[in-house]
Design an enzyme around this catalytic site. Structure first.
Site, PDB file in Angstrom:
ATOM      1  N   ARG A  78       0.854  -1.185   0.000  1.00 16.35           N
ATOM      2  CA  ARG A  78       0.000   0.000   0.000  1.00 16.35           C
ATOM      3  C   ARG A  78       0.891   1.237   0.000  1.00 16.35           C
ATOM      4  O   ARG A  78       2.097   1.152   0.112  1.00 16.35           O
ATOM      5  CB  ARG A  78      -0.913   0.008   1.241  1.00 16.35           C
ATOM      6  CG  ARG A  78      -0.179  -0.353   2.522  1.00 16.35           C
ATOM      7  CD  ARG A  78      -0.834   0.159   3.765  1.00 16.35           C
ATOM      8  NE  ARG A  78      -0.811   1.610   3.834  1.00 16.35           N
ATOM      9  CZ  ARG A  78       0.262   2.325   4.171  1.00 16.35           C
ATOM     10  NH1 ARG A  78       1.422   1.731   4.456  1.00 16.35           N
ATOM     11  NH2 ARG A  78       0.205   3.640   4.206  1.00 16.35           N
ATOM     12  N   ALA A 100       0.852   5.307  -1.938  1.00 16.48           N
ATOM     13  CA  ALA A 100       0.819   5.741  -3.333  1.00 16.48           C
ATOM     14  C   ALA A 100       2.109   5.484  -4.107  1.00 16.48           C
ATOM     15  O   ALA A 100       2.082   4.837  -5.162  1.00 16.48           O
ATOM     16  CB  ALA A 100       0.433   7.220  -3.393  1.00 16.48           C
ATOM     17  N   ARG A 160      -6.923  -0.503  -7.190  1.00 12.60           N
ATOM     18  CA  ARG A 160      -7.361   0.530  -6.250  1.00 12.60           C
ATOM     19  C   ARG A 160      -7.534   1.819  -7.041  1.00 12.60           C
ATOM     20  O   ARG A 160      -6.578   2.284  -7.671  1.00 12.60           O
ATOM     21  CB  ARG A 160      -6.368   0.721  -5.095  1.00 12.60           C
ATOM     22  CG  ARG A 160      -6.223  -0.505  -4.196  1.00 12.60           C
ATOM     23  CD  ARG A 160      -5.518  -0.164  -2.891  1.00 12.60           C
ATOM     24  NE  ARG A 160      -6.370   0.634  -2.023  1.00 12.60           N
ATOM     25  CZ  ARG A 160      -5.927   1.252  -0.920  1.00 12.60           C
ATOM     26  NH1 ARG A 160      -4.650   1.155  -0.578  1.00 12.60           N
ATOM     27  NH2 ARG A 160      -6.752   1.963  -0.180  1.00 12.60           N
ATOM     28  N   ASP A 182      -2.589  10.490  -2.036  1.00 16.70           N
ATOM     29  CA  ASP A 182      -2.803   9.411  -2.992  1.00 16.70           C
ATOM     30  C   ASP A 182      -3.154   9.949  -4.371  1.00 16.70           C
ATOM     31  O   ASP A 182      -2.937   9.263  -5.369  1.00 16.70           O
ATOM     32  CB  ASP A 182      -3.902   8.476  -2.491  1.00 16.70           C
ATOM     33  CG  ASP A 182      -3.413   7.624  -1.334  1.00 16.70           C
ATOM     34  OD1 ASP A 182      -2.993   6.487  -1.574  1.00 16.70           O
ATOM     35  OD2 ASP A 182      -3.426   8.118  -0.186  1.00 16.70           O
TER      36      ASP A 182
END
Length: 381
Positions: A64, A66, A98, A253
């Protein structure tokens, strides 16, 4: 889809296990991830042998953050190419794993473009696969370099905004080496302040509902020897009221063209608190997080996650990423509906500055961001 777990490594000093790496054992190339769902209890590596395994790791947050998602996406395309799978199919699945984090799609596009370029020039599949892997490795290196540059720019900004040092910094979610090819984004700035003897206290939001602050940022802060204190998200207001926060540092993000910032849910309330209490609110992110094709905050697709993340607390040391719903401890009545956006959006007027590897944007305007992106493209060319 195939994946398995390597043996945990011994815990010794700052994080030794890289968040992501390309590995070529005799049985064939793999992408190896530090499974972030198992931290802080243990460092366990998740080995992905194909793109579907990597997609699952992304969706379940084993990997996980960005910048790291961009690297993972590029390596996923390379993995499909090297192993002889359908590259276009893999790229599409990875890019959609995502929706909010723009870096994921950027990394996928970069490796896929390298692969296509070789084929278009008449090269064979082996050469195209090698080009995709080279693109992924280059992105990995560049992110590490960007992390160092963001840390320098961020520390200089803190010195400008808060002369005299002894900073008390509040951060949200996790933005360290676990999300980056280097030492991170916002966390890297706090770490630079710590190394310069200018960090008095790092306030760490626990970050509900998945506790990336408690599980991951506190883990990185402890291993780096930083002075830190963990707090519940809803205690931040009292901390501001007591005058205990000098600056807020968060990651991003996706940054829209107008400067709106999507980050882990809970970031926007901190921006409102910071504005009311006259505290600088600073976003730290690489230029690749700026998405000129997203005009404003309202255009950012916000990922909605499963309700069980709110209605249950994950049982300790649940084996493996992707544990089935119902494996946690219920904290709400059976059948309770949950609102669980993964991100919220902070408008540019609440942001003091955006720190990138190419420099600092302040005040945050569409024109300033566009100029920064143009500069970045010129440097790349």
């Amino acid at each position: 889809m195939a994946d398995h777990y390597a043996q945990p490594r011994e815990d010794s000093g700052p994080t030794q296990t890289p968040a992501i790496r390309w590995h070529e054992p005799p049985e064939g190339p793999v992408v190896v991830l530090l499974d972030q769902t198992r931290l802080p209890a243990e460092e366990v590596e998740l080995v992905c042998t194909d793109a579907p395994a990597l997609v699952e790791a992304i969706r379940t947050l084993a990997v996980r953050g960005a910048p790291l998602l961009g690297i993972a996406g590029a390596y996923g395309v390379a993995l499909a190419a090297v192993r002889g799978f359908d590259v276009e199919e893999a790229a599409q699945a990875l890019a959609g794993a995502r929706p909010t984090a723009v870096n994921l799609a950027v990394g996928v596009r970069r490796a896929r473009a390298a692969h296509r370029a070789v084929l278009s020039a008449g090269g064979d599949e082996a050469a195209a696969a090698a080009a995709a892997l080279a693109a992924a490795r280059a992105l990995h290196r560049e992110d590490a370099e960007a992390s160092s540059r963001m840390a320098r720019h961020g520390l200089a900004l803190l010195d400008e905004l808060l002369p005299g040092g002894s900073h008390r910094v509040l951060t949200h979610c996790n933005t360290g080496a676990l999300v980056s090819g280097g030492e991170g984004t916002a966390f890297a700035v706090a770490l630079a302040a710590h190394r310069a003897g200018q960090l008095r206290r790092l306030w760490v939001d626990e970050t509900r509902p998945l506790l990336q602050g408690a599980r991951l940022t506190a883990y990185e802060a402890a291993r780096s020897g930083m002075a830190y204190t963990l707090l519940t998200d809803n205690a931040a207001g009292s901390l501001f009221a007591a005058g205990e926060v000098d600056a807020v540092l968060i990651g991003a993000d996706r940054i829209a063209a107008d400067g709106s910032v999507a980050n882990k849910v809970g970031s926007y309330p901190l921006a409102v608190l910071a504005r009311y209490h006259h505290v600088p609110f600073v976003v730290v992110a690489p230029v690749t997080t700026i998405d000129p094709d997203t005009p404003d905050g309202a255009s950012i697709e916000v990922e909605q996650r499963a309700g069980h993340e709110v209605t249950e607390i994950a049982a300790p040391q649940v084996p493996g990423a992707g544990a089935e719903p119902g494996g946690g401890i219920p904290v709400a009545p059976l059948g309770t509906q949950a609102y669980n956006p993964a991100f919220d959006v902070t408008p540019p007027e609440l942001i003091t500055a955006i720190v990138t590897e190419e420099g600092v944007v302040s005040p945050v305007t569409a024109e300033a961001l566009a100029e920064l992106c143009d500069l970045s493209r010129q440097v790349t060319i």
